[in-house]
Design a protein around this motif. Structure first.
Motif, PDB file in Angstrom:
ATOM      1  N   CYS A   7       0.576  86.552  65.388  1.00  0.00           N
ATOM      2  CA  CYS A   7       1.431  85.423  65.774  1.00  0.00           C
ATOM      3  C   CYS A   7       2.038  84.769  64.534  1.00  0.00           C
ATOM      4  N   ARG A  26       9.317  78.901  69.999  1.00  0.00           N
ATOM      5  CA  ARG A  26       9.055  79.571  71.280  1.00  0.00           C
ATOM      6  C   ARG A  26      10.373  80.065  71.898  1.00  0.00           C
ATOM      7  N   GLU A  30      11.575  83.987  72.488  1.00  0.00           N
ATOM      8  CA  GLU A  30      11.977  84.459  73.823  1.00  0.00           C
ATOM      9  C   GLU A  30      13.379  85.056  73.813  1.00  0.00           C
ATOM     10  N   GLY A  34      11.799  88.682  72.510  1.00  0.00           N
ATOM     11  CA  GLY A  34      11.021  88.511  73.740  1.00  0.00           C
ATOM     12  C   GLY A  34      10.852  89.762  74.576  1.00  0.00           C
ATOM     13  N   HIS A  35      11.727  90.763  74.410  1.00  0.00           N
ATOM     14  CA  HIS A  35      11.566  91.988  75.203  1.00  0.00           C
ATOM     15  C   HIS A  35      10.424  92.854  74.692  1.00  0.00           C
ATOM     16  N   TRP A  37       7.909  91.179  72.238  1.00  0.00           N
ATOM     17  CA  TRP A  37       6.903  90.310  71.612  1.00  0.00           C
ATOM     18  C   TRP A  37       6.933  88.949  72.274  1.00  0.00           C
ATOM     19  N   GLN A  38       5.773  88.471  72.716  1.00  0.00           N
ATOM     20  CA  GLN A  38       5.707  87.167  73.360  1.00  0.00           C
ATOM     21  C   GLN A  38       4.569  86.359  72.766  1.00  0.00           C
ATOM     22  N   GLU A  39       4.780  85.073  72.718  1.00  0.00           N
ATOM     23  CA  GLU A  39       3.748  84.150  72.247  1.00  0.00           C
ATOM     24  C   GLU A  39       3.633  83.006  73.237  1.00  0.00           C
ATOM     25  N   SER A  40       2.415  82.604  73.502  1.00  0.00           N
ATOM     26  CA  SER A  40       2.190  81.469  74.401  1.00  0.00           C
ATOM     27  C   SER A  40       2.140  80.184  73.585  1.00  0.00           C
TER      28      SER A  40
END
Length: 197
Positions: A7, A26, A30, A34-35, A37-40
């Motif tokens: 991250c 964020r 996205e 985002g296609h 790699w995603q982070e919450s």
């Protein structure tokens, strides 16, 4: 050996582009990577705070909203740029993808082909939607960022997404044919069993 928290590298890469708040990070993640790699929020904010403590990022400024909220905008430090460059040069750590669709298909004989077929159809519809969106992103980036020195690198990641989705759609078509044949075969067997009674 514990897995490295990647991250922080997504954050460092984004902050190399421009200073951002956690919310901006964020959104940028996205809208760009985002296609794949995603982070919450639950992971992003604690990682950002830890990185500030470690000197990889620094507070650039605080912005106060009319509602009284404070928005912290961070920038990457020289140390953060060095850490990112070092990570970018290291070999990629292989990983095993966790794919719920494939797991359900693997055990699909327990419920029959109809349930598996429904999962494949749903996955296919999602992939078609994502492919359309990614094609629009690709066209927009090429048009709006023509001549940008990072464009060839961005395009490589977009192409991987496009080709991966196209391959997934072909696989969905094959899976559909197989599951439809299985459904017909099972339907015939059940009919024969009923006729024998």
């Amino acid at each position: 050996m514990a897995r490295e928290n990647t991250c922080q590298f997504a954050i460092l890469g984004m902050l190399c582009r421009e200073p951002m708040s956690g919310y901006d990070l964020r959104q940028a993640i996205e809208q760009t990577v985002g296609h794949f790699w995603q982070e919450s929020y639950g992971n992003l904010y604690p990682t950002l705070e830890r990185m500030e403590t470690e000197g990889l990022v620094a507070l650039d400024r605080e912005e106060h909203s009319p509602g009284g909220r404070v928005r912290k905008v961070y920038r990457v430090t020289a140390q953060g740029r060095r850490v990112l460059a070092e990570w970018l040069r290291r070999p990629v750590v292989p990983h095993v993808e966790r794919n719920e669709l494939l797991l359900k298909l693997f055990f699909g004989s327990r419920v029959g082909p109809e349930a598996s077929l429904a999962h494949v159809e749903h996955s296919r519809a999602e992939a078609e939607e994502m492919l359309s969106a990614l094609r629009l992103i690709d066209e927009d980036v090429r048009r709006s960022r023509e001549g940008h020195p990072e464009l060839p690198y961005w395009h490589l990641s977009v192409r991987a997404g496009l080709l991966g989705l196209e391959a997934h759609l072909r696989w969905c078509d094959e899976a559909r044919e197989t599951l439809q044949r299985l459904a017909l075969t099972e339907g015939s067997k059940k009919k024969e069993e009923r006729d024998e009674r």
